[in-house]
Design a protein around this motif. Structure first.
Motif, PDB file in Angstrom:
ATOM      1  N   ARG A 117       5.354   5.457  15.484  1.00 21.33           N
ATOM      2  CA  ARG A 117       4.196   4.565  15.305  1.00 21.33           C
ATOM      3  C   ARG A 117       3.167   5.224  14.397  1.00 21.33           C
ATOM      4  N   ASP A 118       2.461   4.374  13.644  1.00 19.30           N
ATOM      5  CA  ASP A 118       1.364   4.904  12.837  1.00 19.30           C
ATOM      6  C   ASP A 118       0.106   4.982  13.704  1.00 19.30           C
ATOM      7  N   VAL A 119      -1.029   5.319  13.090  1.00 22.38           N
ATOM      8  CA  VAL A 119      -2.264   5.495  13.858  1.00 22.38           C
ATOM      9  C   VAL A 119      -2.754   4.202  14.497  1.00 22.38           C
ATOM     10  N   PHE A 120      -2.258   3.045  14.014  1.00 21.10           N
ATOM     11  CA  PHE A 120      -2.647   1.762  14.585  1.00 21.10           C
ATOM     12  C   PHE A 120      -1.643   1.271  15.628  1.00 21.10           C
ATOM     13  N   MET A 143       0.845  -1.174   0.000  1.00 23.53           N
ATOM     14  CA  MET A 143       0.000   0.000   0.000  1.00 23.53           C
ATOM     15  C   MET A 143       0.885   1.230   0.000  1.00 23.53           C
ATOM     16  N   ALA A 144       0.356   2.341  -0.414  1.00 20.94           N
ATOM     17  CA  ALA A 144       1.114   3.585  -0.432  1.00 20.94           C
ATOM     18  C   ALA A 144       1.217   4.131   0.987  1.00 20.94           C
ATOM     19  N   SER A 145       2.351   4.748   1.260  1.00 24.34           N
ATOM     20  CA  SER A 145       2.524   5.390   2.561  1.00 24.34           C
ATOM     21  C   SER A 145       1.577   6.581   2.618  1.00 24.34           C
ATOM     22  N   PRO A 146       0.800   6.719   3.681  1.00 23.40           N
ATOM     23  CA  PRO A 146      -0.189   7.805   3.730  1.00 23.40           C
ATOM     24  C   PRO A 146       0.421   9.202   3.799  1.00 23.40           C
ATOM     25  N   ASP A 147       1.655   9.314   4.220  1.00 18.99           N
ATOM     26  CA  ASP A 147       2.229  10.643   4.390  1.00 18.99           C
ATOM     27  C   ASP A 147       3.470  10.901   3.528  1.00 18.99           C
ATOM     28  N   ARG A 148       3.791   9.981   2.594  1.00 19.12           N
ATOM     29  CA  ARG A 148       4.971  10.172   1.747  1.00 19.12           C
ATOM     30  C   ARG A 148       4.655   9.766   0.320  1.00 19.12           C
ATOM     31  N   ARG A 149       4.913  10.670  -0.609  1.00 19.99           N
ATOM     32  CA  ARG A 149       4.665  10.399  -2.021  1.00 19.99           C
ATOM     33  C   ARG A 149       5.801   9.544  -2.594  1.00 19.99           C
ATOM     34  N   GLY A 150       5.470   8.567  -3.466  1.00 20.20           N
ATOM     35  CA  GLY A 150       6.473   7.725  -4.101  1.00 20.20           C
ATOM     36  C   GLY A 150       7.051   6.668  -3.182  1.00 20.20           C
ATOM     37  N   GLN A 164       1.797 -15.026  13.810  1.00 17.83           N
ATOM     38  CA  GLN A 164       1.146 -15.527  15.028  1.00 17.83           C
ATOM     39  C   GLN A 164       0.478 -14.414  15.825  1.00 17.83           C
ATOM     40  N   ARG A 165       1.240 -13.378  16.078  1.00 22.41           N
ATOM     41  CA  ARG A 165       0.753 -12.290  16.941  1.00 22.41           C
ATOM     42  C   ARG A 165       0.698 -10.982  16.156  1.00 22.41           C
ATOM     43  N   LEU A 166      -0.463 -10.362  16.100  1.00 22.78           N
ATOM     44  CA  LEU A 166      -0.596  -9.106  15.367  1.00 22.78           C
ATOM     45  C   LEU A 166       0.267  -8.004  15.970  1.00 22.78           C
ATOM     46  N   ASP A 167       0.531  -8.070  17.276  1.00 24.76           N
ATOM     47  CA  ASP A 167       1.346  -7.026  17.888  1.00 24.76           C
ATOM     48  C   ASP A 167       2.827  -7.137  17.501  1.00 24.76           C
ATOM     49  N   SER A 168       3.177  -8.143  16.683  1.00 25.62           N
ATOM     50  CA  SER A 168       4.545  -8.238  16.164  1.00 25.62           C
ATOM     51  C   SER A 168       4.706  -7.459  14.854  1.00 25.62           C
ATOM     52  N   SER A 169       3.629  -6.816  14.378  1.00 33.21           N
ATOM     53  CA  SER A 169       3.660  -6.101  13.098  1.00 33.21           C
ATOM     54  C   SER A 169       4.678  -4.966  13.109  1.00 33.21           C
ATOM     55  N   VAL A 170       5.379  -4.837  11.980  1.00 34.85           N
ATOM     56  CA  VAL A 170       6.322  -3.749  11.743  1.00 34.85           C
ATOM     57  C   VAL A 170       6.104  -3.292  10.308  1.00 34.85           C
ATOM     58  N   ALA A 171       6.060  -1.971  10.106  1.00 35.06           N
ATOM     59  CA  ALA A 171       5.891  -1.406   8.766  1.00 35.06           C
ATOM     60  C   ALA A 171       7.223  -0.883   8.259  1.00 35.06           C
TER      61      ALA A 171
END
Length: 197
Positions: free
Chosen positions: A64-67, A1-8, A18-25
């Motif tokens: 961190r993002d909004v999530f 997905m496109a970064s919401p705050d950076r173009r390109g 296993q665990r959603l709290d392990s997410s990293v963007a």
């Protein structure tokens, strides 16, 4: 997905499955320094490298993002990869899978297809191949270099894919290994052939 705050920039979110709290963007640039599109394969390889280099401290200190997902800017990692590719073992295996999963053209001979692989050591791996016409016969194995002289992972198996049909009738017997492998009927050592040794 496109970064919401950076173009390109594309944002890739990964997790441990296993665990959603392990997410990293990871925010990854989609163009190189000259404005040209970065091929998706290079982006994937650069992401694997960024993941391998990412420390727990990097994740803890990331904004961190909004999530609440930590967001790491992977621009430096992507541009460094484009300037000097540094592949991981998984990149080599992915390249092999892609090279040997091409559907044959209608009026051409059946091409070798990947049935499995085995990491022999840090420098060599074995691909197990057969053809659609093999029926129930066991596959054959080809040993390929995993690393170059400097120890960097090698991902180029497209030359093997292109040359293998021509080698199979006679030349391949010259590089046949005298070993027993329970997963295949014969093993051919193409590591030296590929490196020119």
């Amino acid at each position: 997905m496109a970064s919401p705050d950076r173009r390109g920039v594309g944002r890739v979110v990964v997790w441990d499955g296993q665990r959603l709290d392990s997410s990293v963007a990871f925010d990854m640039p989609l163009t190189d320094q000259y404005g040209g599109n970065i091929p998706s394969g290079d982006l994937a390889a650069a992401l694997r490298g960024a993941l391998a280099d990412c420390s727990g401290r990097d994740i803890e200190e990331a904004p961190r993002d909004v999530f609440g997902i930590p967001v790491i800017d992977a621009s430096a990692a992507v541009h460094a990869f484009i300037a000097q590719p540094r592949f991981q073992v998984s990149d080599a295996l992915h390249a092999a899978a892609a090279a040997f999963s091409v559907a044959p053209e209608p009026d051409e001979p059946a091409e070798p297809r990947l049935r499995g692989f085995f990491l022999l050591d840090r420098a060599t791996y074995r691909l197990y191949l057969d053809t659609p016409t093999s029926e129930d016969a066991p596959p054959f194995g080809i040993d390929l270099p995993l690393r170059d002289e400097e120890g960097s992972v090698v991902v180029g198996v497209t030359g093997v894919h292109a040359a293998l049909p021509a080698l199979v009738p006679g030349e391949l017997e010259r590089v046949r290994k005298d070993i027993d492998d329970p997963y295949c009927r014969a093993v051919y050592d193409l590591a030296d052939w590929l490196t020119g040794r």
